[in-house]
Scaffold this motif. Structure first.
Motif, PDB file in Angstrom:
ATOM      1  N   ILE A  86      25.502  -7.305 -31.065  1.00  0.00           N
ATOM      2  CA  ILE A  86      25.168  -5.920 -29.995  1.00  0.00           C
ATOM      3  C   ILE A  86      25.424  -6.339 -28.655  1.00  0.00           C
ATOM      4  O   ILE A  86      25.895  -5.579 -27.790  1.00  0.00           O
ATOM      5  CB  ILE A  86      23.690  -5.424 -30.337  1.00  0.00           C
ATOM      6  CG1 ILE A  86      23.631  -5.033 -31.880  1.00  0.00           C
ATOM      7  CG2 ILE A  86      23.389  -4.367 -29.380  1.00  0.00           C
ATOM      8  CD1 ILE A  86      24.518  -3.810 -32.210  1.00  0.00           C
ATOM      9  N   TYR A 101      12.598  -9.126 -29.573  1.00  0.00           N
ATOM     10  CA  TYR A 101      13.484  -9.986 -30.552  1.00  0.00           C
ATOM     11  C   TYR A 101      14.178 -11.219 -29.712  1.00  0.00           C
ATOM     12  O   TYR A 101      13.928 -10.999 -28.561  1.00  0.00           O
ATOM     13  CB  TYR A 101      14.952  -9.337 -30.741  1.00  0.00           C
ATOM     14  CG  TYR A 101      14.569  -7.767 -31.441  1.00  0.00           C
ATOM     15  CD1 TYR A 101      14.521  -7.679 -32.785  1.00  0.00           C
ATOM     16  CD2 TYR A 101      14.460  -6.715 -30.790  1.00  0.00           C
ATOM     17  CE1 TYR A 101      14.395  -6.443 -33.512  1.00  0.00           C
ATOM     18  CE2 TYR A 101      14.407  -5.507 -31.372  1.00  0.00           C
ATOM     19  CZ  TYR A 101      14.363  -5.347 -32.681  1.00  0.00           C
ATOM     20  OH  TYR A 101      14.097  -4.216 -33.439  1.00  0.00           O
ATOM     21  N   TYR A 142      21.151  -7.954 -34.243  1.00  0.00           N
ATOM     22  CA  TYR A 142      19.717  -7.474 -34.768  1.00  0.00           C
ATOM     23  C   TYR A 142      19.446  -8.356 -36.163  1.00  0.00           C
ATOM     24  O   TYR A 142      20.528  -8.639 -36.938  1.00  0.00           O
ATOM     25  CB  TYR A 142      19.641  -5.973 -35.075  1.00  0.00           C
ATOM     26  CG  TYR A 142      19.198  -5.203 -33.902  1.00  0.00           C
ATOM     27  CD1 TYR A 142      18.031  -5.141 -33.297  1.00  0.00           C
ATOM     28  CD2 TYR A 142      20.544  -4.561 -32.988  1.00  0.00           C
ATOM     29  CE1 TYR A 142      17.478  -4.499 -32.039  1.00  0.00           C
ATOM     30  CE2 TYR A 142      19.762  -4.135 -31.940  1.00  0.00           C
ATOM     31  CZ  TYR A 142      18.541  -4.004 -31.531  1.00  0.00           C
ATOM     32  OH  TYR A 142      18.175  -3.328 -30.170  1.00  0.00           O
ATOM     33  N   ASP A 160      10.447  -2.204 -38.277  1.00  0.00           N
ATOM     34  CA  ASP A 160      11.645  -1.456 -38.474  1.00  0.00           C
ATOM     35  C   ASP A 160      11.993  -1.716 -40.190  1.00  0.00           C
ATOM     36  O   ASP A 160      12.520  -0.668 -40.802  1.00  0.00           O
ATOM     37  CB  ASP A 160      12.929  -2.073 -37.784  1.00  0.00           C
ATOM     38  CG  ASP A 160      12.969  -1.878 -36.303  1.00  0.00           C
ATOM     39  OD1 ASP A 160      12.147  -0.811 -35.958  1.00  0.00           O
ATOM     40  OD2 ASP A 160      13.844  -2.379 -35.327  1.00  0.00           O
ATOM     41  N   SER A 195      19.149  -1.050 -23.868  1.00  0.00           N
ATOM     42  CA  SER A 195      17.821  -1.090 -24.187  1.00  0.00           C
ATOM     43  C   SER A 195      17.724  -2.401 -25.079  1.00  0.00           C
ATOM     44  O   SER A 195      16.621  -3.291 -24.869  1.00  0.00           O
ATOM     45  CB  SER A 195      17.420   0.017 -25.044  1.00  0.00           C
ATOM     46  OG  SER A 195      17.645   1.211 -24.462  1.00  0.00           O
ATOM     47  N   GLN A 224      12.455   4.006 -22.854  1.00  0.00           N
ATOM     48  CA  GLN A 224      13.226   5.261 -22.707  1.00  0.00           C
ATOM     49  C   GLN A 224      12.281   6.397 -23.278  1.00  0.00           C
ATOM     50  O   GLN A 224      12.293   7.427 -22.836  1.00  0.00           O
ATOM     51  CB  GLN A 224      14.413   5.023 -23.690  1.00  0.00           C
ATOM     52  CG  GLN A 224      15.710   5.881 -23.240  1.00  0.00           C
ATOM     53  CD  GLN A 224      16.563   5.333 -24.123  1.00  0.00           C
ATOM     54  OE1 GLN A 224      16.745   4.845 -25.125  1.00  0.00           O
ATOM     55  NE2 GLN A 224      17.933   5.729 -23.624  1.00  0.00           N
ATOM     56  N   GLY A 279      27.657   3.117 -21.370  1.00  0.00           N
ATOM     57  CA  GLY A 279      27.664   4.327 -22.129  1.00  0.00           C
ATOM     58  C   GLY A 279      26.522   4.194 -23.106  1.00  0.00           C
ATOM     59  O   GLY A 279      25.949   3.314 -23.277  1.00  0.00           O
ATOM     60  N   THR A 280      26.339   5.447 -24.006  1.00  0.00           N
ATOM     61  CA  THR A 280      25.230   5.041 -25.058  1.00  0.00           C
ATOM     62  C   THR A 280      25.866   4.266 -26.098  1.00  0.00           C
ATOM     63  O   THR A 280      26.882   4.181 -26.482  1.00  0.00           O
ATOM     64  CB  THR A 280      24.885   6.540 -25.729  1.00  0.00           C
ATOM     65  OG1 THR A 280      26.482   6.975 -25.999  1.00  0.00           O
ATOM     66  CG2 THR A 280      24.328   7.843 -24.421  1.00  0.00           C
ATOM     67  N   GLY A 281      24.721   3.271 -26.530  1.00  0.00           N
ATOM     68  CA  GLY A 281      25.062   2.499 -27.513  1.00  0.00           C
ATOM     69  C   GLY A 281      25.615   1.049 -26.932  1.00  0.00           C
ATOM     70  O   GLY A 281      26.008   0.203 -27.483  1.00  0.00           O
ATOM     71  N   ALA A 282      25.562   1.150 -25.544  1.00  0.00           N
ATOM     72  CA  ALA A 282      26.373  -0.174 -24.918  1.00  0.00           C
ATOM     73  C   ALA A 282      25.137  -1.415 -25.167  1.00  0.00           C
ATOM     74  O   ALA A 282      25.889  -2.556 -24.872  1.00  0.00           O
ATOM     75  CB  ALA A 282      26.548   0.034 -23.672  1.00  0.00           C
ATOM     76  N   GLN A 331      21.853   6.076 -16.599  1.00  0.00           N
ATOM     77  CA  GLN A 331      23.027   6.640 -16.963  1.00  0.00           C
ATOM     78  C   GLN A 331      23.815   7.053 -15.563  1.00  0.00           C
ATOM     79  O   GLN A 331      24.886   7.406 -15.871  1.00  0.00           O
ATOM     80  CB  GLN A 331      23.126   7.768 -18.075  1.00  0.00           C
ATOM     81  CG  GLN A 331      22.348   7.364 -19.234  1.00  0.00           C
ATOM     82  CD  GLN A 331      23.226   6.695 -20.349  1.00  0.00           C
ATOM     83  OE1 GLN A 331      24.462   6.501 -20.012  1.00  0.00           O
ATOM     84  NE2 GLN A 331      22.753   6.729 -21.436  1.00  0.00           N
TER      85      GLN A 331
HETATM   86  N1  LIG Z   1      16.553  -1.924 -34.391  1.00  0.00           N
HETATM   87  C1  LIG Z   1      17.698  -1.790 -34.644  1.00  0.00           C
HETATM   88  N2  LIG Z   1      18.419  -2.231 -35.520  1.00  0.00           N
HETATM   89  C2  LIG Z   1      19.888  -2.560 -35.702  1.00  0.00           C
HETATM   90  N3  LIG Z   1      20.553  -1.889 -34.722  1.00  0.00           N
HETATM   91  C3  LIG Z   1      20.039  -1.343 -33.690  1.00  0.00           C
HETATM   92  C4  LIG Z   1      18.852  -1.202 -33.478  1.00  0.00           C
HETATM   93  N4  LIG Z   1      18.440  -0.877 -32.282  1.00  0.00           N
HETATM   94  C5  LIG Z   1      19.684  -0.520 -31.948  1.00  0.00           C
HETATM   95  N5  LIG Z   1      20.818  -0.821 -32.653  1.00  0.00           N
HETATM   96  C6  LIG Z   1      22.131  -0.780 -32.275  1.00  0.00           C
HETATM   97  O1  LIG Z   1      22.346  -1.439 -31.108  1.00  0.00           O
HETATM   98  C7  LIG Z   1      23.445  -0.877 -30.430  1.00  0.00           C
HETATM   99  C8  LIG Z   1      22.872  -0.763 -28.802  1.00  0.00           C
HETATM  100  O2  LIG Z   1      21.656   0.011 -28.997  1.00  0.00           O
HETATM  101  P1  LIG Z   1      20.738   0.444 -27.636  1.00  0.00           P
HETATM  102  O3  LIG Z   1      19.838   1.270 -27.737  1.00  0.00           O
HETATM  103  O4  LIG Z   1      20.562  -0.952 -27.122  1.00  0.00           O
HETATM  104  O5  LIG Z   1      22.006   1.083 -26.545  1.00  0.00           O
HETATM  105  P2  LIG Z   1      21.579   1.839 -25.389  1.00  0.00           P
HETATM  106  O6  LIG Z   1      22.795   1.097 -24.441  1.00  0.00           O
HETATM  107  O7  LIG Z   1      20.202   1.539 -24.885  1.00  0.00           O
HETATM  108  O8  LIG Z   1      21.918   3.274 -25.490  1.00  0.00           O
HETATM  109  P3  LIG Z   1      21.344   4.825 -25.049  1.00  0.00           P
HETATM  110  O9  LIG Z   1      21.770   4.569 -23.580  1.00  0.00           O
HETATM  111  O10 LIG Z   1      21.933   5.573 -25.898  1.00  0.00           O
HETATM  112  O11 LIG Z   1      20.069   4.562 -25.165  1.00  0.00           O
HETATM  113  C9  LIG Z   1      23.500   0.621 -31.024  1.00  0.00           C
HETATM  114  O12 LIG Z   1      24.708   0.442 -31.674  1.00  0.00           O
HETATM  115  C10 LIG Z   1      22.270   0.592 -32.057  1.00  0.00           C
HETATM  116  O13 LIG Z   1      22.746   1.260 -33.155  1.00  0.00           O
END
Ligand SMILES: Nc1ncnc2c1ncn2[C@@H]1O[C@H](COP(=O)(O)OP(=O)(O)OP(=O)(O)O)[C@@H](O)[C@H]1O
Length: 577
Positions: free
Chosen positions: A348, A383, A341, A105, A373, A414, A367-370, A526
């Motif tokens: 996070i 990590y 991170y 990254d 992943s 995903q 939700g998205t960004g919760a 979702q």
């Molecule tokens: N490599 C990274 N470096 C910094 N922040 C990150 C990184 N990857 C994800 N994030 C942040 O971590 C938060 C959670 O992301 P994550 O991908 O785990 O969400 P998610 O629940 O899987 O979302 P989605 O359903 O949209 O895939 C987000 O705010 C994202 O911006």
């Protein structure tokens, strides 16, 4: 830089012999004006045809031997530069594979591609130039001056004035143009990034009618590159007129003063011609030196960019192996786990706790960004957790070897990726020795067998780049089958059935549950409907736990879960829950 030199070690022979052969050619080039002088002074003046023929043959011989030396040098240069580039590229690729997500990254995937291709090409060119020209060009500059002095040291003073003047001109032009060349390199970097991004996302760009915007962005980047190249070119274009001006004045001086000496009898006409040849040789060699400076400057910048990648070490280290407690009561346990991170302070995930037992299904919704992943990244040890405790089969994942960890977990990310090759080759990624029966079983469980069977070539059907000859849902099922082939103890599907219709999704879940008596399953989705039969569902809300339990339990205890269900299900479906 030291890191790169070790890749040249193998080519020591070529690095020594190549320049030596080029030196032979350069020596011959310095001898040629002397022979020309002899032809003029002795042959032509004395009407001595045999002598002219004799020297003519000598010239041909020198040309043939010079050409052979030059070709041998070229061969060594190609061998060393291509070999060096190949070794370095392989090493860099292997090194990138060993890095964790964080380092990848940090540099960025597209920049890594540019460094692997363009920057290493630049270094290859520099190695070839070192062998071919780095010794030859300065040798010719010095040699021309010395040869001229040998003929007439007083007239050779012209060289001693011209050479520093030309060097000053070169220095002034190079010092002004080199910053532009550096800038051109970074602009080329940006252009290749934009090109790749645009070609990768061409469907999205067209679908959202963003061609014009993207065209503007591209044109802007091209124009910036054009402007900088023109600025560098304008400065560079002064080089030849200025240096030739100095050389032509020097030639005038040589002819003017030389003619007096010819009349005085201390110099011959042939020697004047030789003087002029040496002057031209010196100018050409100095120009080559100037070009070498540009090439080495670019290579210096490339060397830094390549070294930067090679000096990164993975922030994820796998310690000594401790045997896994396969009979452990829990496949995954998280106790008060928090995570941020490496490039940010903000958590996070915060205070996450759950236990997943063998044979159980854990659903994760939010939700998205919760942070769904992200949680999976921690289980895969892409990590390390920042706080709390994470165990896999009763062990700290830091004490599990990478191979064992990857063998344990089957992950369908995903953004699933299929590789060019056949379906069979894609299926064998997790288990190289998988036989057809194992592959078909995995395809059946992943609900992919039907459409693979319909393909004329079955398992030998070719998969285009990124699996573009399959639909989104087919790609997802193939990716799930690929993970199933290796029969992992823990299967993780990160929103991997989102493109499937409800009926296929239900069949998939049933098949996974039936086969997974011992296998644990983590399902991110979702869709509340896809998770309702999970043994427990973890509800994430902005990185925090907003509930853990069965569907029924959560409907009573988790307002966030109720809200998610309400947003997805009709009132009738909600009432039936
Ligand atoms: N490599 C990274 N470096 C910094 N922040 C990150 C990184 N990857 C994800 N994030 C942040 O971590 C938060 C959670 O992301 P994550 O991908 O785990 O969400 P998610 O629940 O899987 O979302 P989605 O359903 O949209 O895939 C987000 O705010 C994202 O911006």
């Amino acid at each position: 830089m030291k890191k790169l030199l070790i890749y040249l070690k193998k080519y020591q022979k070529e690095l020594v012999l190549g320049p030596l052969f080029k030196l032979v050619e350069a020596i011959f080039e310095l001898i040629v004006p002397l022979i020309m002088a002899a032809i003029i002074d002795q042959g032509i003046k004395g009407h001595d045809l045999p002598l002219i023929l004799h020297y003519g043959l000598l010239l041909v011989l020198l040309a043939v031997v010079g050409l052979a030396s030059s070709l041998i040098c070229q061969y060594f240069a190609a061998l060393a530069s291509q070999g060096f580039g190949t070794d370095l590229r392989n090493a860099m690729f292997a090194h990138i594979q060993s890095l964790s997500y964080f380092e990848v990254d940090q540099i960025g995937t597209l920049s890594l591609i540019t460094r692997c291709n363009n920057d290493i090409n630049q270094l290859q060119l520099a190695v070839a130039m070192i062998i071919r020209l780095a010794l030859r060009a300065p040798f010719l500059v010095l040699g021309s001056c010395i040869m001229a002095m040998r003929i007439d040291w007083q007239l050779a003073l012209v060289f001693l004035i011209a050479a520093p003047l030309i060097t000053i001109v070169l220095y002034l032009i190079m010092s002004r143009s080199i910053p532009y060349y550096r800038s051109i390199q970074s602009k080329l970097d940006r252009l290749s990034l934009l090109t790749r991004e645009n070609l990768d996302g061409i469907r999205v760009i067209r679908a959202t009618s963003n061609q014009e915007h993207e065209q503007q962005r591209f044109t802007l980047a091209v124009e910036e590159l054009f402007d900088t190249s023109i600025k560098a070119g304008k400065i560079q274009s002064n080089l030849n007129p200025l240096t030739y001006l100095i050389v032509n004045f020097s030639i005038l001086a040589i002819i003017y003063y030389g003619s007096h000496r010819v009349y005085g009898g201390s110099l011959t006409q042939g020697e004047i011609i030789a003087f002029v040849s040496y002057m031209t040789q010196m100018l050409l060699a100095l120009n080559v030196v100037a070009n070498l400076v540009v090439i080495f400057t670019k290579a210096g910048a490339s060397a830094n960019r390549v070294s930067e990648v090679l000096s990164l070490s993975s922030s994820i280290q796998f310690n000594d192996h401790q045997p896994l407690a396969k009979d452990s009561e829990a496949t995954v346990t998280m106790k008060h786990v928090s995570f941020h991170y490496p490039n940010s302070e903000e958590n996070i995930l915060e205070d996450i706790s759950f236990t997943l037992k063998p044979g159980e299904v854990l659903g994760i919704i939010g939700g998205t960004g919760a942070g769904k992943s992200t949680l999976i990244h921690l289980i895969n040890r892409f990590y390390d957790i920042s706080e709390g405790e994470l165990t896999l089969y009763g062990r700290d994942p830091k004490n599990i070897t990478e191979d064992e960890l990857r063998g344990l977990i089957g992950l369908v990310p995903q953004k699933n990726i299929l590789f060019t090759g056949t379906i069979r080759e894609n299926m064998c990624w997790g288990k190289p020795d998988a036989d057809d029966e194992e592959i078909w079983e995995a395809l059946r469980d992943a609900q992919a067998a039907d459409f693979v069977m319909q393909q004329k070539s079955g398992l030998d059907t070719l998969v285009n780049q990124g699996g573009r000859n399959f639909s989104g849902g087919q790609r997802q099922r193939l990716a799930i089958a690929r993970a199933l082939v290796k029969k992992p103890a823990l299967l993780i599907l990160d929103d991997s059935s989102s493109a499937l219709d409800y009926a296929t999704d239900a069949k998939l879940q049933k098949a996974l549950k039936l086969k997974g008596k011992k296998r644990s399953l983590i399902l991110i989705s979702q869709r509340a409907n896809s998770l309702r039969y999970a043994d427990q569902i973890l509800v994430l809300d902005d990185g925090k736990m907003a509930g853990l339990g069965t569907h029924e339990e959560l409907l009573k205890s988790s307002p966030v879960y109720v809200e998610i269900c309400a947003s997805q299900l009709s009132e009738k479906e909600m009432n039936n829950l």
